[in-house]
Design a protein around this motif. Structure first.
Motif, mmCIF file in Angstrom:
data_model
loop_
_atom_site.group_PDB
_atom_site.id
_atom_site.type_symbol
_atom_site.label_atom_id
_atom_site.label_comp_id
_atom_site.label_asym_id
_atom_site.label_seq_id
_atom_site.Cartn_x
_atom_site.Cartn_y
_atom_site.Cartn_z
ATOM 1 N N HIS A 1 -49.585 47.563 -73.132
ATOM 2 C CA HIS A 1 -50.132 46.518 -72.260
ATOM 3 C C HIS A 1 -49.379 46.422 -70.933
ATOM 4 C CE1 HIS A 1 -52.916 44.709 -75.202
ATOM 5 N NE2 HIS A 1 -51.995 44.999 -76.117
ATOM 6 N N GLY A 2 -48.432 47.310 -70.702
ATOM 7 C CA GLY A 2 -47.653 47.249 -69.477
ATOM 8 C C GLY A 2 -46.676 46.092 -69.434
ATOM 9 N N MET A 3 -46.300 45.557 -70.582
ATOM 10 C CA MET A 3 -45.364 44.423 -70.641
ATOM 11 C C MET A 3 -43.932 44.935 -70.690
ATOM 12 S SD MET A 3 -47.312 42.073 -73.490
ATOM 13 C CE MET A 3 -48.956 41.407 -73.208
ATOM 14 N N ASN A 4 -43.060 44.282 -69.976
ATOM 15 C CA ASN A 4 -41.650 44.663 -69.984
ATOM 16 C C ASN A 4 -40.729 43.508 -70.357
ATOM 17 O OD1 ASN A 4 -41.812 43.095 -67.692
ATOM 18 N ND2 ASN A 4 -41.593 44.806 -66.260
ATOM 19 N N LEU A 5 -41.280 42.396 -70.791
ATOM 20 C CA LEU A 5 -40.484 41.242 -71.211
ATOM 21 C C LEU A 5 -41.253 40.519 -72.307
ATOM 22 C CD1 LEU A 5 -38.003 39.412 -70.854
ATOM 23 C CD2 LEU A 5 -39.287 38.147 -69.116
ATOM 24 N N ILE A 6 -40.688 40.500 -73.524
ATOM 25 C CA ILE A 6 -41.329 39.866 -74.676
ATOM 26 C C ILE A 6 -40.498 38.659 -75.087
ATOM 27 C CG2 ILE A 6 -42.186 40.164 -77.018
ATOM 28 C CD1 ILE A 6 -43.649 41.848 -74.955
ATOM 29 N N LEU A 7 -41.139 37.503 -75.216
ATOM 30 C CA LEU A 7 -40.481 36.263 -75.599
ATOM 31 C C LEU A 7 -41.016 35.787 -76.945
ATOM 32 C CD1 LEU A 7 -40.703 34.352 -72.175
ATOM 33 C CD2 LEU A 7 -38.802 35.746 -73.017
ATOM 34 N N HIS A 8 -40.247 34.921 -77.590
ATOM 35 C CA HIS A 8 -40.722 34.288 -78.815
ATOM 36 C C HIS A 8 -41.813 33.278 -78.474
ATOM 37 C CE1 HIS A 8 -37.796 35.956 -81.601
ATOM 38 N NE2 HIS A 8 -36.862 35.743 -80.694
ATOM 39 N N ALA A 9 -42.910 33.333 -79.171
ATOM 40 C CA ALA A 9 -43.999 32.388 -78.909
ATOM 41 C C ALA A 9 -43.557 30.954 -79.182
ATOM 42 C CB ALA A 9 -45.209 32.739 -79.776
ATOM 43 N N GLU A 10 -42.660 30.769 -80.164
ATOM 44 C CA GLU A 10 -42.203 29.420 -80.492
ATOM 45 C C GLU A 10 -41.332 28.813 -79.394
ATOM 46 O OE1 GLU A 10 -43.278 31.731 -84.004
ATOM 47 O OE2 GLU A 10 -41.834 32.088 -82.386
ATOM 48 N N GLN A 11 -40.821 29.636 -78.473
ATOM 49 C CA GLN A 11 -39.946 29.143 -77.415
ATOM 50 C C GLN A 11 -40.682 28.956 -76.089
ATOM 51 O OE1 GLN A 11 -36.820 32.048 -77.333
ATOM 52 N NE2 GLN A 11 -35.787 31.212 -79.123
ATOM 53 N N THR A 12 -41.951 29.249 -76.044
ATOM 54 C CA THR A 12 -42.717 29.104 -74.819
ATOM 55 C C THR A 12 -43.531 27.822 -74.863
ATOM 56 O OG1 THR A 12 -44.533 30.399 -75.738
ATOM 57 C CG2 THR A 12 -42.868 31.593 -74.484
ATOM 58 N N VAL A 13 -43.600 27.148 -73.742
ATOM 59 C CA VAL A 13 -44.368 25.909 -73.664
ATOM 60 C C VAL A 13 -45.850 26.209 -73.477
ATOM 61 C CG1 VAL A 13 -44.666 23.764 -72.361
ATOM 62 C CG2 VAL A 13 -42.380 24.701 -72.709
ATOM 63 N N LEU A 14 -46.161 27.256 -72.697
ATOM 64 C CA LEU A 14 -47.548 27.561 -72.388
ATOM 65 C C LEU A 14 -47.701 29.060 -72.190
ATOM 66 C CD1 LEU A 14 -50.438 26.599 -71.627
ATOM 67 C CD2 LEU A 14 -49.628 26.488 -69.246
ATOM 68 N N HIS A 15 -48.728 29.638 -72.796
ATOM 69 C CA HIS A 15 -49.078 31.025 -72.546
ATOM 70 C C HIS A 15 -50.552 31.215 -72.872
ATOM 71 C CE1 HIS A 15 -48.163 31.136 -76.903
ATOM 72 N NE2 HIS A 15 -49.118 32.065 -76.942
ATOM 73 N N VAL A 16 -51.109 32.260 -72.349
ATOM 74 C CA VAL A 16 -52.529 32.537 -72.589
ATOM 75 C C VAL A 16 -52.647 33.515 -73.746
ATOM 76 C CG1 VAL A 16 -53.172 32.085 -70.199
ATOM 77 C CG2 VAL A 16 -52.506 34.397 -70.880
ATOM 78 N N GLY A 17 -53.847 33.572 -74.315
ATOM 79 C CA GLY A 17 -54.046 34.391 -75.498
ATOM 80 C C GLY A 17 -53.804 35.866 -75.261
ATOM 81 N N GLU A 18 -54.113 36.345 -74.057
ATOM 82 C CA GLU A 18 -53.925 37.770 -73.766
ATOM 83 C C GLU A 18 -52.457 38.178 -73.765
ATOM 84 O OE1 GLU A 18 -57.841 36.471 -72.405
ATOM 85 O OE2 GLU A 18 -55.781 35.734 -72.173
ATOM 86 N N GLN A 19 -51.551 37.228 -73.669
ATOM 87 C CA GLN A 19 -50.123 37.546 -73.676
ATOM 88 C C GLN A 19 -49.557 37.636 -75.088
ATOM 89 O OE1 GLN A 19 -48.943 34.211 -71.177
ATOM 90 N NE2 GLN A 19 -48.336 35.624 -69.548
ATOM 91 N N ASP A 20 -50.272 37.161 -76.077
ATOM 92 C CA ASP A 20 -49.780 37.124 -77.452
ATOM 93 C C ASP A 20 -50.115 38.447 -78.144
ATOM 94 O OD1 ASP A 20 -49.093 36.566 -80.086
ATOM 95 O OD2 ASP A 20 -49.721 34.472 -79.927
ATOM 96 N N ILE A 21 -49.078 39.152 -78.594
ATOM 97 C CA ILE A 21 -49.267 40.447 -79.244
ATOM 98 C C ILE A 21 -48.984 40.371 -80.740
ATOM 99 C CG2 ILE A 21 -48.709 41.707 -77.126
ATOM 100 C CD1 ILE A 21 -45.925 42.232 -78.270
#
Length: 304
Positions: free
Chosen positions: A220-240
Motif C-alpha cells: 500500500h506504499g505505507m512506511n509508518l504503521i501505528l497501533h489502531a488502539e493508540q489512534t484517535v481517528l483514522h479512515v478505513g483504508e488505513q487499517d490493514i
C-alpha cells in the motif's frame, strides 16, 4: 520481543499461577499443622486460660518545643543546602551539514488483538493449550481437596495420638505438599513455555523485516504503521488488520505446539530444531557493526 506482543504473553505467564495454587493455600495449612505440634491436651486453649492483655500506663508528655526552619537546617544535615561542585566545561556542539529530509509519512494502522482473533493458528493455540491448562487446574483442585481431608483427619485424631505420632504425620503432609508444589509448578512451566514456543512463531511471521506486516504495508506504499488502539481517528483504508490476518492464515494456518507433557527446554537441547539461543546469536551478528560504532553506555545511568 516487541512491546506489541508482550500483553499476549501475559496470558502465558498467568499459567504459572496454576502451580502456585498450593503455595497460596500452604499458609492456611501451616496454621492448622502448627496446632498439632503439641500433645492432644494442648491443642485448643479455652478463652479462660488465655492470658489477659495488659494495659500499658498512659504517660502524659509535654509538647515538644517548636524549632524554627533555620535551626533545623543547622542541625539536620539532610536539610542543608546542596554542595557546590566543580562544573568542567563541555565542548560545544558543532553544526551538522544539512541532509535530505525523510520521505513523507504514509500512515497505516493495525490492531494486533484483531489479527489474533482472526488467526486460525492463534485460535488453535488457545484451544489446545487452554485445554491443558484447565486439566492441570482440575488436578490441582483434586489434590488440594485430598490434602485438606488428610489434614482434617489428623486434627480429629490428634487427641488419641502421641506427640511423636503427630510429628510423623505432619512431616508426611509437609513432604506431600512440597512434592505437589514441585510437580504442579513444573507442569505449569511446561504449558507456559509451550505457549511461548507457539506464539513466537506468529510473532516472527508478522514482525520480521520481510514479514507479513512489512509486505502488506509495502503493497500500500505505507512506511509508518501505528497501533489502531493508540489512534484517535483514522479512515478505513488505513487499517490493514484484516488484510494482515488473511495473509497470516494463508502463510501460517497452523503453528508447532509441543506435545502434551513434552518439556520445551528438553526439546531445545535435543537439537531437532533451532532454538531461541540460535536466534539471539543471529541478531547479535547482524547488529555487530552497529555495536562497534555506538557510543559507550553511561556509567552514571548504569549505577542508577
Amino acid at each position: 520481543m516487541s512491546m506489541r506482543f508482550k500483553s499476549y504473553l501475559s496470558v502465558a505467564y498467568s499459567m504459572v499461577a496454576l502451580g502456585s495454587v498450593l503455595v497460596a493455600s500452604s499458609a492456611q495449612a501451616d496454621s492448622g499443622s502448627d496446632k498439632a505440634k503439641s500433645s492432644g491436651a494442648g491443642w485448643f486453649m479455652p478463652k479462660s486460660e488465655q492470658p489477659a492483655a495488659s494495659h500499658a500506663p498512659v504517660s502524659h508528655r509535654k509538647a515538644a518545643p517548636v524549632v524554627s526552619r533555620s535551626e533545623n537546617q543547622a542541625t539536620d544535615p539532610a536539610l542543608k543546602a546542596p554542595p557546590v561542585l566543580p562544573l568542567p566545561p563541555v565542548p560545544a556542539t558543532p553544526a551538522i551539514a544539512k541532509k535530505s529530509p525523510p520521505p513523507a509519512a504514509v500512515i497505516g494502522v493495525i490492531s494486533v488483538p484483531g489479527v489474533m482473533q482472526l488467526s486460525t493458528a492463534a485460535q488453535e493455540m488457545q484451544q489446545v493449550l487452554g485445554a491443558r491448562r484447565d486439566h492441570l487446574a482440575r488436578e490441582v483442585q483434586k489434590e488440594e481437596a485430598s490434602w485438606r481431608a488428610e489434614q482434617q483427619k489428623l486434627q480429629v485424631q490428634a487427641r488419641k495420638l502421641t506427640s511423636d505420632q503427630i510429628q510423623i504425620r505432619e512431616r508426611h503432609l509437609q513432604e506431600r505438599r512440597a512434592k505437589d508444589q514441585r510437580d504442579f509448578g513444573n507442569k505449569a512451566r511446561i504449558i507456559q513455555e509451550a505457549y511461548q514456543v507457539a506464539f513466537h512463531q506468529l510473532e516472527r511471521e508478522l514482525e520480521q523485516r520481510e514479514g507479513i506486516i512489512a509486505r502488506v504495508a509495502a503493497a500500500h506504499g505505507m512506511n509508518l504503521i501505528l497501533h489502531a488502539e493508540q489512534t484517535v481517528l483514522h479512515v478505513g483504508e488505513q487499517d490493514i488488520t484484516e488484510e494482515v490476518a488473511e495473509q497470516l492464515n494463508k502463510i501460517l494456518p497452523h503453528v508447532f505446539i509441543p506435545g502434551d507433557g513434552v518439556d520445551p527446554e528438553v526439546l531445545a537441547k535435543s537439537g531437532k530444531m533451532p532454538t531461541t539461543a540460535d536466534e539471539e546469536k543471529q541478531m547479535q551478528q547482524a547488529s555487530a557493526p552497529q555495536v562497534v560504532n555506538s557510543p559507550a553506555k553511561s556509567v552514571v545511568r548504569q549505577k542508577q
